[in-house]
Design a protein around this motif. Structure first.
Motif, mmCIF file in Angstrom:
data_model
loop_
_atom_site.group_PDB
_atom_site.id
_atom_site.type_symbol
_atom_site.label_atom_id
_atom_site.label_comp_id
_atom_site.label_asym_id
_atom_site.label_seq_id
_atom_site.Cartn_x
_atom_site.Cartn_y
_atom_site.Cartn_z
ATOM 1 N N GLN A 166 0.826 -1.202 0.000
ATOM 2 C CA GLN A 166 0.000 0.000 0.000
ATOM 3 C C GLN A 166 0.863 1.256 0.000
ATOM 4 O O GLN A 166 0.586 2.222 -0.723
ATOM 5 N N LEU A 167 1.926 1.254 0.782
ATOM 6 C CA LEU A 167 2.794 2.433 0.827
ATOM 7 C C LEU A 167 3.537 2.637 -0.494
ATOM 8 O O LEU A 167 3.767 3.779 -0.909
ATOM 9 N N GLN A 168 3.886 1.537 -1.153
ATOM 10 C CA GLN A 168 4.498 1.665 -2.475
ATOM 11 C C GLN A 168 3.510 2.267 -3.471
ATOM 12 O O GLN A 168 3.870 3.138 -4.284
ATOM 13 N N ARG A 169 2.262 1.828 -3.406
ATOM 14 C CA ARG A 169 1.234 2.402 -4.303
ATOM 15 C C ARG A 169 1.005 3.867 -3.979
ATOM 16 O O ARG A 169 0.830 4.704 -4.885
ATOM 17 N N ASN A 170 0.978 4.198 -2.691
ATOM 18 C CA ASN A 170 0.798 5.595 -2.293
ATOM 19 C C ASN A 170 1.956 6.463 -2.781
ATOM 20 O O ASN A 170 1.760 7.627 -3.147
ATOM 21 N N ARG A 171 3.143 5.890 -2.767
ATOM 22 C CA ARG A 171 4.309 6.630 -3.242
ATOM 23 C C ARG A 171 4.149 6.988 -4.720
ATOM 24 O O ARG A 171 4.444 8.114 -5.135
ATOM 25 N N THR A 172 3.670 6.025 -5.502
ATOM 26 C CA THR A 172 3.452 6.280 -6.926
ATOM 27 C C THR A 172 2.293 7.243 -7.151
ATOM 28 O O THR A 172 2.369 8.151 -7.993
ATOM 29 N N ARG A 173 1.237 7.075 -6.384
ATOM 30 C CA ARG A 173 0.017 7.867 -6.597
ATOM 31 C C ARG A 173 0.149 9.294 -6.066
ATOM 32 O O ARG A 173 -0.255 10.253 -6.730
ATOM 33 N N TYR A 174 0.695 9.449 -4.855
ATOM 34 C CA TYR A 174 0.725 10.755 -4.196
ATOM 35 C C TYR A 174 2.127 11.364 -4.067
ATOM 36 O O TYR A 174 2.257 12.575 -3.873
ATOM 37 N N GLY A 175 3.145 10.516 -4.087
ATOM 38 C CA GLY A 175 4.496 11.002 -3.818
ATOM 39 C C GLY A 175 4.883 10.927 -2.361
ATOM 40 O O GLY A 175 5.952 11.416 -1.968
ATOM 41 N N PHE A 176 4.051 10.300 -1.494
ATOM 42 C CA PHE A 176 4.352 10.206 -0.072
ATOM 43 C C PHE A 176 5.549 9.273 0.160
ATOM 44 O O PHE A 176 5.510 8.099 -0.219
ATOM 45 N N THR A 177 6.586 9.781 0.809
ATOM 46 C CA THR A 177 7.753 8.963 1.144
ATOM 47 C C THR A 177 8.159 9.073 2.612
ATOM 48 O O THR A 177 8.959 8.273 3.077
ATOM 49 N N TYR A 178 7.627 10.043 3.326
ATOM 50 C CA TYR A 178 7.995 10.265 4.729
ATOM 51 C C TYR A 178 6.770 9.922 5.566
ATOM 52 O O TYR A 178 5.800 10.687 5.620
ATOM 53 N N TYR A 179 6.799 8.762 6.218
ATOM 54 C CA TYR A 179 5.628 8.257 6.934
ATOM 55 C C TYR A 179 5.805 8.401 8.440
ATOM 56 O O TYR A 179 6.844 8.022 9.001
ATOM 57 N N SER A 180 4.774 8.949 9.083
ATOM 58 C CA SER A 180 4.746 9.099 10.533
ATOM 59 C C SER A 180 3.568 8.322 11.093
ATOM 60 O O SER A 180 2.481 8.322 10.494
ATOM 61 N N VAL A 181 3.790 7.666 12.231
ATOM 62 C CA VAL A 181 2.710 6.990 12.937
ATOM 63 C C VAL A 181 2.672 7.510 14.365
ATOM 64 O O VAL A 181 3.686 7.978 14.897
ATOM 65 N N HIS A 182 1.516 7.444 14.972
ATOM 66 C CA HIS A 182 1.410 7.825 16.377
ATOM 67 C C HIS A 182 2.168 6.809 17.239
ATOM 68 O O HIS A 182 2.256 5.620 16.911
#
Length: 316
Positions: free
Chosen positions: A281-297
């Motif tokens: 999912q994060l790989q798909r998000n990277r392609t779709r949105y450009g998100f590469t810096y992920y933060s979690v609570h």
């Protein structure tokens, strides 16, 4: 496209020993950054960040995000510069416009319309840049000339127009994202929206399609900068499971009528599934949105950790 980076957000502190152990644990798991929030009832961010850096070897530290309405820019510049020096240049400065009305009320601060809070954010960035460039603290040299006191400046010179630490600006609304597009090194897409007709600070998660629109808006505002900045996202929950659909169905009551089952499964602001499914999912998000810096609570730090090796290997 940038490699992935991973961070977690401090929720609370019970003791110095427990906090430093958690920071060291995060570093050993492969996290890159520990963030501190800026809310009443949570630990004061800058002491937390200094302690985190002292406890670790490479972990970067940052604010996610400071409520600029709480801060006098000159005093904030002093705290940022001092923290960047004491953490040996590991600080990332996250700024936002503030959104919890009760915090303003409790602190005795006037609650202003969003347009005014956004303008406060813009002027704070400009004032911090002025101070970090030396203009704001030059009088210090004159007052302390006989002691040869150095002018206070951050250790880093990558953000704030090359005068301070990296600048992260996070939000969802047009005004804040436009400021981020124009000034930030890291653009944080918050992924929550105010519910119409509800008290300020009552949010719902953005859908995948709304994230598309927010990223497209910000990229257009950023122009040539869009491919030069880092895109950060705060994941609201991490739910390990072998049955994504069943787990998402259990979440439905928490969202009332604000999201459908498919929207819960598709939003980039929730991670549900096995480590492999989350990594995909994060790989798909990277392609779709450009998100590469992920933060979690913070409470999800351990749950998210098994995902990191998959993405680190892929990004490598």
């Amino acid at each position: 496209m940038a490699d992935f980076r991973f961070s977690y957000n401090v929720f609370g502190i019970r003791s110095l020993a427990e906090f430093t152990d958690t920071c060291r644990r995060a570093e050993s798991l492969g996290y890159d950054t520990v963030f501190a929030a800026d809310h009443l009832g949570t630990p004061s961010p800058f002491p937390v960040l200094v302690a985190a850096a002292q406890a670790t070897e490479r972990l970067r530290v940052g604010t996610l995000v400071l409520n600029t309405a709480f801060w006098n820019p000159a005093l904030l510049a002093r705290d940022i510069a001092t923290t960047d020096l004491l953490t040996e240049g590991r600080l990332e400065v996250g700024l936002g416009a503030g959104h919890m009305k009760w915090e303003f009320d409790e602190a005795g601060l006037p609650w202003q319309p969003f347009s005014e809070r956004a303008e406060r954010l813009r002027t704070t960035v400009a004032e911090l840049t002025r101070h970090f460039s030396g203009e704001g603290f030059e009088q210090q040299r004159e007052h302390n000339a006989e002691f040869d006191v150095p002018v206070l400046k951050p250790a880093q010179r990558t953000g704030f127009d090359g005068s301070g630490p990296p600048l992260l600006i996070g939000g969802t609304g047009d005004r804040v994202l436009r400021i981020a597009a124009e000034t930030a090194d890291i653009i944080g897409v918050a992924g929550v929206r105010q519910l119409p007709g509800r008290p300020p600070g009552t949010f719902r998660l953005c859908t995948a399609e709304e994230a598309d629109e927010r990223v497209a808006f910000t990229r257009q505002a950023a122009g040539d900068r869009a491919d030069q900045v880092e895109w950060q996202v705060l994941v609201q929950a991490v739910i390990p499971t072998d049955d994504r659909r069943a787990a998402a169905t259990e979440l439905l009551p928490r969202f009332g009528d604000t999201m459908t089952l498919e929207q819960i499964l598709d939003t980039p602001f929730l991670l549900i599934g096995t480590p492999e499914q989350m990594a995909d999912q994060l790989q798909r998000n990277r392609t779709r949105y450009g998100f590469t810096y992920y933060s979690v609570h913070g409470p999800f730090m351990e749950a998210f950790a098994p995902v990191l090796p998959h993405l680190t290997t892929t990004a490598g």
